[in-house]
Write an enzyme that holds these catalytic residues in place. Structure first.
Site, PDB file in Angstrom:
ATOM      1  N   SER A 141      81.803  23.125  49.348  1.00  0.00           N
ATOM      2  CA  SER A 141      80.506  22.669  48.497  1.00  0.00           C
ATOM      3  C   SER A 141      79.990  23.800  47.546  1.00  0.00           C
ATOM      4  O   SER A 141      80.545  24.770  47.650  1.00  0.00           O
ATOM      5  CB  SER A 141      79.285  22.424  49.563  1.00  0.00           C
ATOM      6  OG  SER A 141      78.051  22.098  48.955  1.00  0.00           O
ATOM      7  N   TYR A 154      74.005  24.278  56.609  1.00  0.00           N
ATOM      8  CA  TYR A 154      74.998  23.811  55.788  1.00  0.00           C
ATOM      9  C   TYR A 154      75.958  24.841  54.860  1.00  0.00           C
ATOM     10  O   TYR A 154      77.025  24.740  54.823  1.00  0.00           O
ATOM     11  CB  TYR A 154      74.452  22.861  54.974  1.00  0.00           C
ATOM     12  CG  TYR A 154      75.329  22.030  54.117  1.00  0.00           C
ATOM     13  CD1 TYR A 154      76.007  20.879  54.700  1.00  0.00           C
ATOM     14  CD2 TYR A 154      75.646  22.089  52.782  1.00  0.00           C
ATOM     15  CE1 TYR A 154      76.935  20.035  53.978  1.00  0.00           C
ATOM     16  CE2 TYR A 154      76.334  21.286  51.887  1.00  0.00           C
ATOM     17  CZ  TYR A 154      76.976  20.375  52.606  1.00  0.00           C
ATOM     18  OH  TYR A 154      78.062  19.605  51.974  1.00  0.00           O
TER      19      TYR A 154
END
Length: 269
Positions: A141, A154
């Protein structure tokens, strides 16, 4: 890498980046084994891929289930006889600061976002070694490059995917298996809307965070899928998806500690 008549395994293929990348590969003539915890979503992607003239199978798979992952390569081998590409895309999101997020929720996310990548890679490496031209594609990401507040779990998982992918690439050097790590920026998927939130977190804070995230998620998944597939075809070790991901990578390199002060001002604008 020529994807025509290759076989790709893709997790999280029922929607978003996974679905878009699968259909982009199908248009290149790549056969597909599509996995998702949402079996209906995987089946819908498979049916659409089949209309493009490729063989596509759909499988319900929870990448946090060790036994299911261990059994999956044999299921794929029976259906497709081989595997040339593994794309570890399945992932979940969890908002909240480190102090807000419970240990159970933190572990839940890591089991899917990181340990799922590791166990899928371990399970499929023997089949990949049997290919004359194979690739592992792990989706990290933009938060595997930068670390915004409120994304402790995350971001930790996506940095772990990045580190694991880089080490694996070095270890597999000289073999027929290459490794790419993908860093998508703001792709318009439902991940923010479906994100788990900490119990007891203020409702206005949650709404504000989701609104900010949705404002940043602008790129159509189909465009992201095309960028990812082109990167795979070029055997890129690192695939940055979107101008935001590219800018973040440059900023983090130039100011590895102070970049966040610059980004805060840009986000407010």
């Amino acid at each position: 890498m020529n994807l025509s008549n290759r076989v790709a395994v893709i997790t999280g293929a029922g929607s978003g980046i996974g679905r878009a990348t699968a259909l982009t590969m199908a248009r290149r003539g790549c056969h597909l084994a599509l996995a998702d915890i949402d079996e209906a979503g995987a089946l819908d992607t498979a049916r659409t891929a089949q209309t493009l003239g490729v063989r596509a199978t759909a499988h319900r798979l929870d990448v946090a289930d060790r036994a299911a992952v261990a059994a999956f390569p044999e299921i794929v081998r029976k259906a497709h006889q081989r595997v040339d590409l593994l794309m570890n895309n399945a992932g979940v999101a969890l908002g909240g600061t480190f102090e807000q997020v419970s240990e159970g929720d933190f572990d839940w996310l890591m089991e899917i976002n990181f340990h799922g990548v590791v166990r899928m890679t371990r399970a499929f490496l023997p089949l990949l070694h049997g290919s004359d031209d194979a690739r592992i594609v792990n989706v990290s990401s933009i938060y595997g490059i930068i670390t915004p507040p409120g994304q402790a779990a995350y971001s930790a998982s996506k940095f772990a995917v990045r580190g694991f992918s880089n080490v694996l690439r070095h270890e597999l050097e000289g073999s027929t298996v290459g490794v790419s790590v993908v860093h998508p920026g703001g792709v318009a998927t439902s991940i923010a809307k479906n994100a788990r939130v900490p119990a007891g977190a203020p409702g206005d804070e949650i709404a504000r965070g989701r609104k900010t995230m949705e404002k940043l998620l602008r790129m159509p998944p189909e465009q992201a899928g095309e960028i990812i597939v082109r990167g795979i075809e070029k055997r890129q070790a690192r695939i940055l998806v979107g101008s935001d991901a590219k800018a973040a990578a440059v900023l983090e390199r130039l100011a590895p500690v102070g970049y966040w002060n610059l980004l805060k001002k840009a986000i407010k604008r």
